[in-house]
Scaffold this active site. Structure first.
Site, PDB file in Angstrom:
ATOM      1  N   HIS A   1     -24.584 -76.029  27.198  1.00 46.68           N
ATOM      2  CA  HIS A   1     -23.480 -75.091  26.975  1.00 46.68           C
ATOM      3  C   HIS A   1     -23.357 -74.774  25.485  1.00 46.68           C
ATOM      4  CE1 HIS A   1     -19.452 -73.375  26.799  1.00 46.68           C
ATOM      5  NE2 HIS A   1     -19.123 -74.320  25.938  1.00 46.68           N
TER       6      HIS A   1
ATOM      7  N   ASP B   1     -32.814 -45.818  10.431  1.00 46.89           N
ATOM      8  CA  ASP B   1     -33.125 -46.947  11.325  1.00 46.89           C
ATOM      9  C   ASP B   1     -33.122 -48.211  10.480  1.00 46.89           C
ATOM     10  OD1 ASP B   1     -34.201 -48.705  13.333  1.00 46.89           O
ATOM     11  OD2 ASP B   1     -34.970 -46.916  14.345  1.00 46.89           O
TER      12      ASP B   1
ATOM     13  N   TRP C   1     -25.161 -80.693  21.281  1.00 45.79           N
ATOM     14  CA  TRP C   1     -25.820 -79.587  20.570  1.00 45.79           C
ATOM     15  C   TRP C   1     -26.142 -80.002  19.140  1.00 45.79           C
ATOM     16  CZ3 TRP C   1     -24.779 -76.255  16.376  1.00 45.79           C
ATOM     17  CH2 TRP C   1     -23.565 -76.467  15.718  1.00 45.79           C
TER      18      TRP C   1
ATOM     19  N   SER D   1     -36.677 -65.892  15.085  1.00 43.13           N
ATOM     20  CA  SER D   1     -35.983 -64.663  15.433  1.00 43.13           C
ATOM     21  C   SER D   1     -34.838 -64.401  14.451  1.00 43.13           C
ATOM     22  CB  SER D   1     -35.465 -64.781  16.863  1.00 43.13           C
ATOM     23  OG  SER D   1     -34.478 -63.827  17.107  1.00 43.13           O
ATOM     24  N   SER D   2     -34.046 -65.438  14.159  1.00 39.25           N
ATOM     25  CA  SER D   2     -32.904 -65.244  13.263  1.00 39.25           C
ATOM     26  C   SER D   2     -33.351 -64.882  11.862  1.00 39.25           C
ATOM     27  CB  SER D   2     -32.073 -66.517  13.169  1.00 39.25           C
ATOM     28  OG  SER D   2     -31.528 -66.824  14.395  1.00 39.25           O
TER      29      SER D   2
ATOM     30  N   HIS E   1     -23.189 -76.544   8.771  1.00 42.13           N
ATOM     31  CA  HIS E   1     -21.970 -75.924   8.281  1.00 42.13           C
ATOM     32  C   HIS E   1     -22.164 -74.471   7.908  1.00 42.13           C
ATOM     33  CE1 HIS E   1     -17.789 -75.869   7.687  1.00 42.13           C
ATOM     34  NE2 HIS E   1     -18.058 -75.050   6.689  1.00 42.13           N
TER      35      HIS E   1
ATOM     36  N   GLU F   1     -24.118 -72.608   9.315  1.00 45.66           N
ATOM     37  CA  GLU F   1     -24.218 -72.000  10.643  1.00 45.66           C
ATOM     38  C   GLU F   1     -22.846 -71.582  11.178  1.00 45.66           C
ATOM     39  OE1 GLU F   1     -26.486 -71.010  12.662  1.00 45.66           O
ATOM     40  OE2 GLU F   1     -25.336 -70.817  14.519  1.00 45.66           O
TER      41      GLU F   1
ATOM     42  N   TYR G   1     -20.376 -70.627   9.554  1.00 42.22           N
ATOM     43  CA  TYR G   1     -19.959 -69.414   8.842  1.00 42.22           C
ATOM     44  C   TYR G   1     -20.831 -68.227   9.194  1.00 42.22           C
ATOM     45  CZ  TYR G   1     -16.240 -71.886   6.925  1.00 42.22           C
ATOM     46  OH  TYR G   1     -15.073 -72.590   6.855  1.00 42.22           O
TER      47      TYR G   1
ATOM     48  N   SER H   1     -11.942 -56.463   9.788  1.00 40.16           N
ATOM     49  CA  SER H   1     -11.580 -55.657   8.624  1.00 40.16           C
ATOM     50  C   SER H   1     -11.800 -54.168   8.858  1.00 40.16           C
ATOM     51  CB  SER H   1     -12.384 -56.097   7.396  1.00 40.16           C
ATOM     52  OG  SER H   1     -12.178 -57.466   7.164  1.00 40.16           O
TER      53      SER H   1
ATOM     54  N   HIS I   1     -18.471 -83.159   5.586  1.00 43.28           N
ATOM     55  CA  HIS I   1     -17.152 -83.388   6.208  1.00 43.28           C
ATOM     56  C   HIS I   1     -17.300 -83.629   7.710  1.00 43.28           C
ATOM     57  CE1 HIS I   1     -16.557 -78.736   6.579  1.00 43.28           C
ATOM     58  NE2 HIS I   1     -17.237 -79.196   7.598  1.00 43.28           N
ATOM     59  N   HIS I   2     -18.479 -83.414   8.246  1.00 39.36           N
ATOM     60  CA  HIS I   2     -18.724 -83.781   9.649  1.00 39.36           C
ATOM     61  C   HIS I   2     -19.138 -85.243   9.768  1.00 39.36           C
ATOM     62  CE1 HIS I   2     -18.641 -79.574  11.030  1.00 39.36           C
ATOM     63  NE2 HIS I   2     -19.127 -79.317   9.835  1.00 39.36           N
TER      64      HIS I   2
ATOM     65  N   THR J   1     -10.427 -68.317   2.670  1.00 34.96           N
ATOM     66  CA  THR J   1     -10.085 -67.967   4.052  1.00 34.96           C
ATOM     67  C   THR J   1      -8.653 -67.443   4.105  1.00 34.96           C
ATOM     68  OG1 THR J   1     -11.505 -69.804   4.695  1.00 34.96           O
ATOM     69  CG2 THR J   1     -10.211 -68.771   6.422  1.00 34.96           C
TER      70      THR J   1
ATOM     71  N   LYS K   1      -8.340 -63.882   3.003  1.00 37.50           N
ATOM     72  CA  LYS K   1      -8.684 -62.903   4.036  1.00 37.50           C
ATOM     73  C   LYS K   1      -7.487 -62.650   4.950  1.00 37.50           C
ATOM     74  CE  LYS K   1     -13.082 -62.358   3.891  1.00 37.50           C
ATOM     75  NZ  LYS K   1     -13.728 -61.242   4.314  1.00 37.50           N
TER      76      LYS K   1
ATOM     77  N   ARG L   1     -14.433 -86.806  22.798  1.00 37.50           N
ATOM     78  CA  ARG L   1     -15.123 -85.663  23.382  1.00 37.50           C
ATOM     79  C   ARG L   1     -16.405 -86.138  24.051  1.00 37.50           C
ATOM     80  NH1 ARG L   1     -17.936 -82.838  18.119  1.00 37.50           N
ATOM     81  NH2 ARG L   1     -18.814 -81.435  19.669  1.00 37.50           N
TER      82      ARG L   1
HETATM   83  C1  HEM Z   1     -10.542 -73.220   7.409  1.00 32.80           C
HETATM   84  C2  HEM Z   1     -11.788 -73.411   7.546  1.00 32.80           C
HETATM   85  C3  HEM Z   1     -12.424 -74.597   8.268  1.00 32.80           C
HETATM   86  C4  HEM Z   1     -12.349 -75.923   7.958  1.00 32.80           C
HETATM   87  C5  HEM Z   1     -11.586 -76.517   6.787  1.00 32.80           C
HETATM   88  C6  HEM Z   1     -13.138 -76.649   8.944  1.00 32.80           C
HETATM   89  C7  HEM Z   1     -13.316 -78.002   8.979  1.00 32.80           C
HETATM   90  C8  HEM Z   1     -14.018 -78.700   9.943  1.00 32.80           C
HETATM   91  C9  HEM Z   1     -14.260 -80.109   9.962  1.00 32.80           C
HETATM   92  C10 HEM Z   1     -13.770 -81.080   8.896  1.00 32.80           C
HETATM   93  C11 HEM Z   1     -14.975 -80.403  11.076  1.00 32.80           C
HETATM   94  C12 HEM Z   1     -15.498 -81.786  11.493  1.00 32.80           C
HETATM   95  C13 HEM Z   1     -14.600 -82.466  12.405  1.00 32.80           C
HETATM   96  C14 HEM Z   1     -15.143 -83.786  12.918  1.00 32.80           C
HETATM   97  O1  HEM Z   1     -16.259 -83.803  13.476  1.00 32.80           O
HETATM   98  O2  HEM Z   1     -14.439 -84.792  12.776  1.00 32.80           O
HETATM   99  C15 HEM Z   1     -15.206 -79.186  11.767  1.00 32.80           C
HETATM  100  C16 HEM Z   1     -15.905 -79.059  12.966  1.00 32.80           C
HETATM  101  C17 HEM Z   1     -16.382 -77.868  13.474  1.00 32.80           C
HETATM  102  N1  HEM Z   1     -16.091 -76.612  12.978  1.00 32.80           N
HETATM  103 FE1  HEM Z   1     -14.826 -76.209  11.455  1.00 32.80          FE
HETATM  104  N2  HEM Z   1     -13.669 -75.776   9.816  1.00 32.80           N
HETATM  105  C18 HEM Z   1     -13.277 -74.508   9.443  1.00 32.80           C
HETATM  106  C19 HEM Z   1     -13.643 -73.316  10.043  1.00 32.80           C
HETATM  107  C20 HEM Z   1     -14.620 -73.218  11.024  1.00 32.80           C
HETATM  108  C21 HEM Z   1     -15.222 -71.995  11.435  1.00 32.80           C
HETATM  109  C22 HEM Z   1     -14.913 -70.642  10.842  1.00 32.80           C
HETATM  110  C23 HEM Z   1     -16.089 -72.294  12.430  1.00 32.80           C
HETATM  111  C24 HEM Z   1     -17.006 -71.388  13.218  1.00 32.80           C
HETATM  112  C25 HEM Z   1     -16.827 -70.161  13.454  1.00 32.80           C
HETATM  113  C26 HEM Z   1     -16.042 -73.703  12.631  1.00 32.80           C
HETATM  114  C27 HEM Z   1     -16.785 -74.370  13.569  1.00 32.80           C
HETATM  115  C28 HEM Z   1     -16.808 -75.709  13.724  1.00 32.80           C
HETATM  116  C29 HEM Z   1     -17.585 -76.382  14.724  1.00 32.80           C
HETATM  117  C30 HEM Z   1     -18.555 -75.746  15.727  1.00 32.80           C
HETATM  118  C31 HEM Z   1     -17.296 -77.745  14.589  1.00 32.80           C
HETATM  119  C32 HEM Z   1     -17.764 -78.852  15.490  1.00 32.80           C
HETATM  120  C33 HEM Z   1     -18.977 -79.445  15.062  1.00 32.80           C
HETATM  121  C34 HEM Z   1     -19.280 -80.639  15.951  1.00 32.80           C
HETATM  122  O3  HEM Z   1     -19.808 -80.439  17.063  1.00 32.80           O
HETATM  123  O4  HEM Z   1     -19.015 -81.752  15.512  1.00 32.80           O
HETATM  124  N3  HEM Z   1     -15.141 -74.248  11.765  1.00 32.80           N
HETATM  125  N4  HEM Z   1     -14.622 -78.155  11.062  1.00 32.80           N
HETATM  126 CU   LIG Z   2     -18.384 -77.938   8.677  1.00 30.28          CU
END
Ligand code: HEM
Ligand SMILES: [Cu+2]
Ligand SMILES: [Cu+2]
Lengths: 539, 366
Positions: free
Chosen positions: A81, A110, A146, A174-175, A258, A260, A262, A273, A307-308, A333, A336, A455
């Protein structure tokens, strides 16, 4: 590109002829509009496949106990998923939007590299097919999340993992090709009279995203290659018994991961916008600060990856650094969000469907931003990490962020793509259905996470039962909303009222100067300076 | 139907206030200074976010209601204001700095593990926890309780603490500063007890540490918090925190049990003793992969029924279980008697026809 290429591409020497007939049109096409359409339909199919897996997950989690699937298959569901939604749905959908819109928005005939464009698309179905085929292999599909942390994805993974690695390589090709093409188009094919600071924000955000892709995807390729050699050729990059380190895998993964996230949100910022100024009938507040904010987010996204990984045993100094850097991302952010609201302020707003999606994007994405900020606080992350709180966070930014903007863009530009209008009444019903159900689905997950539900588990303790049931009901309702969405789109294409050139009163942009259904070949002559200024967001 | 009524009552309950405790809407405050610091930090940031949200969304929804065309609003054309941009850059930075100060203080405090009175070593295995008390010489494995295993597929009859109960609790003294050394034997796991504010990855080949001083006697429950394969959702943690006197008693008692086990490993066991003991060791340690009836889940987890190893030379069988192989974990942490029993059981149950293995055979193979 020589004329010879163009000739084979369209099957005619004459540029003004329409597309080839039949299936071969789609296989051989080098037209950015055709390829955009292919990407969008591919992404749509993947949303449905990934969504079906989400339904299986929510059904299993509907109540405590195992009813439907066994834990091993459950893990395959969550893994696939995530992979399909990220690599198969969101990213291709944005590339599709970029293909359709960028040449029209910069007044180019084009994409700069049409042949490569064809190839970057046609790799995708094969990559997706390989990934999905792992379900039928011995030992099943990848089941390590994932994020595929080693050694679960190396020593302890099924044989199908090598196919997964191959698929990731293909997706990466591709990307990267897509990104190179967009950079080349924006920098070389832009109308000669168009300065960088005349470019619409969707073009700006995609240009910056392309640089993120070029920086991040090779790192992902490196990670999976190291996995491949660890699995098959006796290396020990991630194996402590051979002198390697499993935590190094996480550093490499998140150095890709990370940026990714963004990659998946910057183009969404671009879409919103466009839509908000249109329906507020007011110029975008702070065009240049939007551009600078996008660029700073992109830069910061490279320096916050760990931070992850607050719980992997990093030294305190590292944790402090990554906490501060992460908190900094909230600043651009915030800029914006403030700019969008300042754009609405004292506007003359109407609420056609694209605007409803855009406003709810601002609201719900910001909620995801708040939980992101909370997650970035390293000591608090001890309690949040790997719980449903994180699941809620990234679905608020990805579903009600990235996906929301894709749906908004679909309604907003559908008239230009098809020359037809969609059914506004039905589309509003669909919007309210989706926006309510998505919150029933994801909001309770904040509570589950705070109350301690990890999770990626197929079964849970009894105190989590009620919120899981609510979340599942929201999930089924949200899933069903896609049936209506499909109907609205097909109905618009088949029976929609004819659209005008500029169906939205306040819309600006070169694309709205084209025919109601954009010509197969547009801007064979570049637009004039006067036209560019008239249609600029930065006026 | 019953579920539906609970669902309705939840929805109603959400509107009343005292629902917080009942349904666990918020993070636990916990029973250590760290968990309380984390909770305070969490609430602080939460309320700051709420305040910002009220302002930002307030402005947005005010605009949505007031500045609409249907109300005759005429669009102003203002845009670009360096002053506004500076303002909404600088103010958030100040707020973030104010958040960062307490956050840094808590972070530095909780990473300081130098002040410990005692040490516990925690090892993650697929899918159970091993606890070692190095100075006391106590070591045991903690598996998901049989009551939970039995009711996974039985919805009518879930025990109390379903999936949050284990066969052997970790026992710790109250008011003692405890250092946890956390590692893993196979994949990455994560040892998490929310009430302690302790959550730390268990990385194979590396040791992480964390500490806690628990203020209240009681039983605390947690779960593995890192995807670790099939039964990731089925390896909970249960900790009994007892008075120092009770703890001392428990330690003496455990040491006696360990001594008895070591003694019994020196005698020769009868086949029926081994089979009886072996069945229970097998069901707790091996059945998650090889299945209770020995059918396994080929091709990943081979069947025990007609297995070439179980019907082959005892030395190979002992070696495999001691040292593991690929996805098969090592079981060298089990005692000689338990290992001899489980190996004998595998060799003679499920229609197999292998030989009997004695504890002394295992001992000499180590
Ligand atoms: C204000 C901005 C953001 C901050 C400060 C932030 C911060 C964080 C942090 C600290 C985690 C890790 C959490 C953990 O595993 O304990 C996380 C996870 C995640 N964030 Fe963000 N994030 C932000 C915006 C975004 C955006 C814009 C996206 C995507 C469009 C995103 C997608 C994700 C995803 C997919 C995960 C999960 C990753 C995983 O599977 O562990 N985040 N974020
Ligand atoms: Cu991150
Ligand atoms: Cu686990």
């Amino acid at each position: 590109m020589t004329t010879a290429t163009d000739t084979t591409a369209t099957g005619h020497a004459d540029h003004h002829h329409g597309p080839e007939k039949g299936l071969m049109r789609w296989i051989k096409t080098t037209n950015h509009k055709d390829i955009g359409t292919l990407y969008l339909w591919f992404a749509f199919t993947m949303v449905l496949i990934g969504g079906a897996m989400a339904m299986v997950i929510r059904m299993e989690l509907f109540q405590p106990g195992l009813q439907l699937v066994d834990p091993h298959f459950f893990n395959q569901m969550t893994t696939m998923h995530g992979l399909i939604m990220v690599f198969g749905a969101i990213m291709p959908a944005f590339v599709g939007l970029g293909n359709w819109l960028i040449p029209m928005m910069v007044g180019a005939p084009d994409m700069a590299l049409p042949r490569m464009n064809n190839w970057s698309f046609w790799i995708l179905p094969f990559a997706g097919g390989i990934l999905l085929s792992t379900f039928f292999m011995e030992g099943g599909a990848p089941a390590f999340g994932w994020t595929f942390y080693a050694p679960l994805s190396t020593t302890f993974a099924p044989d199908s993992t090598d196919f997964f690695i191959f698929a990731v390589h293909l997706l990466g090709f591709s990307s990267i090709m897509g990104a190179i093409n967009i950079i080349a188009t924006v920098l070389n094919m832009r109308a000669p009279e168009m300065k960088l600071m005349d470019m619409p924000l969707f073009v700006w955000t995609w240009l910056i995203t392309s640089f993120l892709l070029i920086g991040a995807m090779p790192v992902l390729a490196g990670a999976v290659t190291m996995m491949l050699t660890d699995r098959n050729f006796g290396t020990a990059f991630f194996d402590a018994t051979g002198g390697g380190d499993p935590v190094m895998f996480q550093h490499i993964f998140w150095f890709f991961g990370h940026p990714e996230v963004y990659i998946m949100i910057l183009p969404a910022f671009g879409v919103v916008s466009h839509i908000i100024p249109t329906f507020a009938r007011k110029p975008l507040f702070g065009y240049s600060s939007m551009v600078y904010a996008t660029a700073s987010i992109a830069f910061l996204s490279y320096i916050v990856w760990a931070h992850h990984m607050f719980l992997t045993g990093m030294p305190v100094a590292g944790e402090l650094y990554f906490m501060y850097a992460t908190m900094m991302i909230a600043v651009p952010t915030g800029v914006k969000v403030f700019n969008w609201i300042a754009t609405m302020w004292k506007g003359s707003m109407t609420f056609e469907t694209p605007m409803l999606w855009a406003i709810s994007f601002v609201f719900l994405f910001t909620i995801g931003g708040f939980s992101g900020l909370m997650l970035g606080i390293a000591p608090a992350d001890i309690q949040y990490h790997d719980t449903y709180f994180v699941v809620a966070h990234f679905h608020y930014v990805l579903v009600t962020g990235a996906l929301w903007s894709i749906i908004a863009a679909t309604f907003y530009w559908l008239p230009k793509w098809t020359g037809k209008m969609y059914n506004e009444g039905l589309a509003k019903v669909h919007f309210w259905w989706a926006v309510i159900s998505v919150n029933v689905l994801f909001f309770p997950q904040h509570f589950l996470g705070l109350a301690g539900m990890p999770r990626r588990i197929p079964d849970y303790a009894l105190q989590f039962a009620d919120f899981n049931m609510i979340s599942s009901i929201g999930g089924f309702a949200f899933g069903a909303s896609f049936i209506l969405f499909t109907y609205i789109i097909i109905d618009a294409i088949r029976n929609g009222e004819p659209a005008t050139k500029r169906p939205w009163e306040g819309a600006k942009g070169l694309e709205w100067t084209l025919d109601p259904k954009a010509e197969y070949h547009s801007f064979n002559k570049p637009p004039s300076r006067k036209l560019i200024e008239q249609e600029s967001q930065n006026s | 139907m019953k579920r539906l009524t609970t669902l309705l009552s939840t929805l109603v309950g959400l509107m009343s206030t005292n629902v917080f405790a009942e349904y666990g809407l918020n993070m636990t405050e916990g029973v250590t200074s760290i968990s309380r610091d984390i909770y305070d930090l969490h609430m602080l940031i939460f309320w700051i976010c709420v305040a910002i949200a009220v302002l930002v969304f307030g402005a947005m929804f005010y605009s949505v209601f007031a500045h609409r065309k249907s109300k005759g609003a005429v669009a102003a054309q203002f845009h670009e204001s360096t002053k506004a941009e500076l303002l909404w850059t600088v103010i958030p930075i100040i707020i973030l700095v104010l958040m960062a100060i307490p956050a840094s203080r808590v972070l530095i405090d909780l990473e300081d593990t130098s002040k410990a009175d005692m040490t516990i070593k925690i090892t993650g295995h697929q899918w159970k926890w091993q606890y070692d008390y190095p100075t006391e010489g106590i070591s045991f494995i903690s598996n998901l309780a049989q009551s939970s295993k039995d009711s996974v597929n039985d919805d009518s009859n879930k025990p109390e603490n379903y999936l949050l109960e284990v066969d052997k609790h970790l026992v710790l003294p109250v008011d003692t500063s405890i250092r946890f050394l956390i590692t893993s034997n196979d994949v990455i796991h994560n040892w998490w007890v929310p009430d302690f504010g302790v959550k730390q990855d268990a990385n194979p080949g590396f040791i992480n540490d964390a500490w806690a001083q628990i203020d209240e006697i009681g039983t605390y429950r947690g779960q593995c918090a890192e995807l670790c394969g099939k039964d990731h959702g089925f390896m909970p943690i249960v900790v009994d925190v007892v008075s120092k006197a009770d703890y001392a008693k428990w330690v003496t008692n455990q040491q006696a049990i360990a001594k008895a086990a070591a003694d019994s490993a020196n005698k020769t066991w009868s086949k029926s003793e081994l089979m009886a003991q072996g069945e229970s060791v097998y069901n707790t340690n091996c059945a998650s992969c090889h299945k209770k009836d020995g059918s396994g889940m080929p091709p990943i987890f081979p069947a025990m029924k007609a297995s070439p190893v179980a019907n082959g030379a005892p030395a190979d069988h002992i070696g495999l279980v001691l040292h593991g192989k690929g996805g098969m974990p090592t079981f060298k942490m089990l005692g000689d008697a338990d290992l001899a029993a489980v190996i004998t059981y595998e060799r003679n149950a499920f229609g197999n026809t292998g030989s009997v293995v004695q504890p002394s055979d295992v001992k000499s193979a180590r």
